[in-house]
Write a protein that holds these residues in place. Structure first.
Motif, short mmCIF file in Angstrom:
data_model
loop_
_atom_site.label_atom_id
_atom_site.label_comp_id
_atom_site.label_asym_id
_atom_site.label_seq_id
_atom_site.Cartn_x
_atom_site.Cartn_y
_atom_site.Cartn_z
N PRO A 106 -25.00 85.74 19.92
CA PRO A 106 -24.45 84.38 19.80
C PRO A 106 -24.00 84.04 18.38
CG PRO A 106 -26.49 84.34 21.05
CD PRO A 106 -26.36 85.71 20.48
N LEU A 107 -24.72 84.54 17.37
CA LEU A 107 -24.32 84.26 15.99
C LEU A 107 -23.00 84.93 15.65
CD1 LEU A 107 -27.72 84.51 14.06
CD2 LEU A 107 -26.31 82.47 14.38
N VAL A 108 -22.79 86.14 16.12
CA VAL A 108 -21.53 86.83 15.86
C VAL A 108 -20.37 86.10 16.56
CG1 VAL A 108 -20.24 88.96 16.28
CG2 VAL A 108 -22.59 89.06 15.47
N ILE A 109 -20.59 85.70 17.81
CA ILE A 109 -19.56 84.95 18.52
C ILE A 109 -19.27 83.63 17.81
CG2 ILE A 109 -19.03 83.75 20.67
CD1 ILE A 109 -20.67 85.90 22.12
N ALA A 110 -20.31 82.97 17.35
CA ALA A 110 -20.14 81.71 16.62
C ALA A 110 -19.33 81.92 15.34
CB ALA A 110 -21.49 81.09 16.30
N THR A 111 -19.58 83.04 14.65
CA THR A 111 -18.83 83.35 13.43
C THR A 111 -17.35 83.50 13.71
OG1 THR A 111 -20.77 84.49 12.53
CG2 THR A 111 -18.65 84.93 11.49
N VAL A 112 -17.02 84.25 14.76
CA VAL A 112 -15.62 84.47 15.11
C VAL A 112 -14.94 83.16 15.48
CG1 VAL A 112 -14.06 85.60 16.75
CG2 VAL A 112 -16.04 86.84 15.84
N LEU A 113 -15.60 82.35 16.30
CA LEU A 113 -15.01 81.07 16.72
C LEU A 113 -14.85 80.12 15.54
CD1 LEU A 113 -16.90 80.43 20.09
CD2 LEU A 113 -14.53 81.18 19.78
N MET A 114 -15.85 80.08 14.66
CA MET A 114 -15.77 79.16 13.53
C MET A 114 -14.61 79.50 12.61
SD MET A 114 -18.56 78.40 10.51
CE MET A 114 -18.10 79.92 9.66
N TRP A 115 -14.47 80.78 12.27
CA TRP A 115 -13.40 81.16 11.35
C TRP A 115 -12.03 81.12 12.01
CZ3 TRP A 115 -13.74 80.68 6.48
CH2 TRP A 115 -14.98 80.81 5.85
N TYR A 116 -11.99 81.26 13.33
CA TYR A 116 -10.72 81.04 14.03
C TYR A 116 -10.30 79.58 13.90
CZ TYR A 116 -7.33 80.56 17.80
OH TYR A 116 -6.20 80.27 18.53
N GLY A 117 -11.26 78.67 14.14
CA GLY A 117 -10.96 77.25 14.01
C GLY A 117 -10.61 76.86 12.59
N LEU A 118 -11.35 77.39 11.61
CA LEU A 118 -11.06 77.07 10.21
C LEU A 118 -9.72 77.65 9.79
CD1 LEU A 118 -14.57 77.60 8.56
CD2 LEU A 118 -13.41 75.43 8.99
N GLY A 119 -9.40 78.85 10.28
CA GLY A 119 -8.11 79.44 9.96
C GLY A 119 -6.96 78.61 10.50
N TYR A 120 -7.13 78.09 11.72
CA TYR A 120 -6.10 77.21 12.28
C TYR A 120 -5.94 75.97 11.43
CZ TYR A 120 -4.09 73.64 15.33
OH TYR A 120 -3.33 72.62 15.83
N ARG A 121 -7.04 75.37 11.01
CA ARG A 121 -6.97 74.15 10.22
C ARG A 121 -6.38 74.39 8.84
NH1 ARG A 121 -11.45 70.33 9.77
NH2 ARG A 121 -9.82 68.82 10.19
N ILE A 122 -6.69 75.55 8.25
CA ILE A 122 -6.10 75.89 6.95
C ILE A 122 -4.58 76.01 7.07
CG2 ILE A 122 -5.91 77.74 5.23
CD1 ILE A 122 -8.90 78.27 5.67
N ALA A 123 -4.12 76.60 8.18
CA ALA A 123 -2.68 76.78 8.38
C ALA A 123 -1.98 75.46 8.66
CB ALA A 123 -2.43 77.76 9.52
N VAL A 124 -2.67 74.53 9.32
CA VAL A 124 -2.03 73.29 9.76
C VAL A 124 -2.11 72.19 8.70
CG1 VAL A 124 -2.25 71.38 11.39
CG2 VAL A 124 -2.28 73.73 12.22
N ILE A 125 -3.26 72.04 8.08
CA ILE A 125 -3.47 70.92 7.15
C ILE A 125 -2.88 71.26 5.79
CG2 ILE A 125 -5.16 69.32 6.16
CD1 ILE A 125 -7.03 70.00 8.42
N LYS A 126 -1.58 71.10 5.69
CA LYS A 126 -0.86 71.34 4.43
C LYS A 126 -0.01 70.12 4.13
CE LYS A 126 -0.61 76.37 4.70
NZ LYS A 126 0.28 77.55 4.73
N ARG A 127 -0.17 69.58 2.93
CA ARG A 127 0.60 68.40 2.54
C ARG A 127 2.07 68.75 2.36
NH1 ARG A 127 2.26 65.03 -1.67
NH2 ARG A 127 1.79 62.82 -1.30
N GLY A 128 2.34 69.86 1.71
CA GLY A 128 3.72 70.30 1.54
C GLY A 128 4.33 69.96 0.20
N SER A 129 3.83 68.92 -0.46
CA SER A 129 4.33 68.52 -1.77
C SER A 129 3.28 67.67 -2.46
CB SER A 129 5.64 67.73 -1.63
OG SER A 129 6.07 67.23 -2.88
N ASP A 130 3.20 67.80 -3.77
CA ASP A 130 2.26 67.00 -4.54
C ASP A 130 2.85 65.67 -5.00
OD1 ASP A 130 0.28 68.92 -4.33
OD2 ASP A 130 0.96 69.99 -6.13
N ASP A 131 4.13 65.43 -4.73
CA ASP A 131 4.78 64.20 -5.17
C ASP A 131 4.34 63.01 -4.32
OD1 ASP A 131 6.20 65.56 -7.10
OD2 ASP A 131 7.84 66.03 -5.74
N PRO A 132 4.34 61.80 -4.90
CA PRO A 132 4.01 60.60 -4.12
C PRO A 132 5.01 60.38 -3.00
CG PRO A 132 3.95 60.15 -6.48
CD PRO A 132 4.56 61.50 -6.32
#
Length: 209
Positions: free
Chosen positions: A23-49
């Motif tokens: 279960p811990l190994v499965i949890a690791t895979v699922l967690m980093w899959y979810g975090l990887g998705y969020r890293i790819a999606v949550i991007k501001r795109g520019s630092d300007d106001p």
């Protein structure tokens, strides 16, 4: 150390953890899959106001903005909606920007749950390992088919270590992504207020004319 030795040590580590390890190994895979998705999606795109991005589009066109990132895309979407002179611009922008907000929440509950559960699974393995240790002490079995005292202590330590190794990095990355998402939320709210204020001013000027 060769690759084969590394794999062998890894499999020994996995087997020593007992029934909690799968279960811990499965949890690791699922967690980093979810975090990887969020890293790819949550991007501001520019630092300007936001206001500067809006003015840049009006002065230089849409090509002056980055092609990737939530805020530049929201600016283009908001200006396009403002140009259509919709009677309920704020409601339209809330719906349009809601898609970005929904994207930023993707897999958030899953990753938070795994971060919270992983140490508890590790603790469960620790308890099971200590029970096995005490049973071996009671029976005076230093070694047995299940591992005896050594196996119980090994399981107790490994599962705790693995559970914390999952939770701590996940907690750090999740916190970073949460702060980034909150900043984008503020940007979207500022963009909505800016465009709606300009739209109301335009309508007021038209009525006076």
């Amino acid at each position: 150390m060769s690759f084969g030795d590394f794999v062998g040590d890894l499999m020994f580590y996995y087997r020593s953890g007992g029934f909690v390890m799968p279960p811990l190994v499965i949890a690791t895979v699922l967690m980093w899959y979810g975090l990887g998705y969020r890293i790819a999606v949550i991007k501001r795109g520019s630092d300007d106001p936001v206001r500067l991005l809006v003015d840049r589009v009006r002065d230089k066109g849409a090509d002056s903005l980055p092609r990737r990132g939530i805020v530049p895309n929201a600016v283009l979407l908001g200006l396009e909606a403002q140009g259509r002179r919709l009677p309920n611009l704020r409601d339209h922008l809330d719906v349009a920007f809601g898609r970005y907000r929904q994207m930023m929440k993707g897999f958030s509950i899953m990753t938070q749950s795994i971060i919270a559960i992983a140490p508890l699974l590790g603790l469960l393995g620790t308890v099971v390992g200590m029970v096995e240790t005490f049973d071996s002490l009671q029976d005076m079995q230093l070694f047995s088919q299940s591992g005896g005292i050594a196996g119980g202590i090994s399981q107790a330590l490994i599962t705790t270590q693995f559970g914390l190794a999952i939770a701590i990095p996940g907690l750090v990355v999740q916190g970073f992504l949460t702060r980034r998402a909150q900043r984008i939320e503020v940007d979207l709210a500022q963009l909505t207020d800016l465009l709606c204020a300009e739209d109301a001013e335009h309508k007021t000027q038209e009525l006076r004319a």
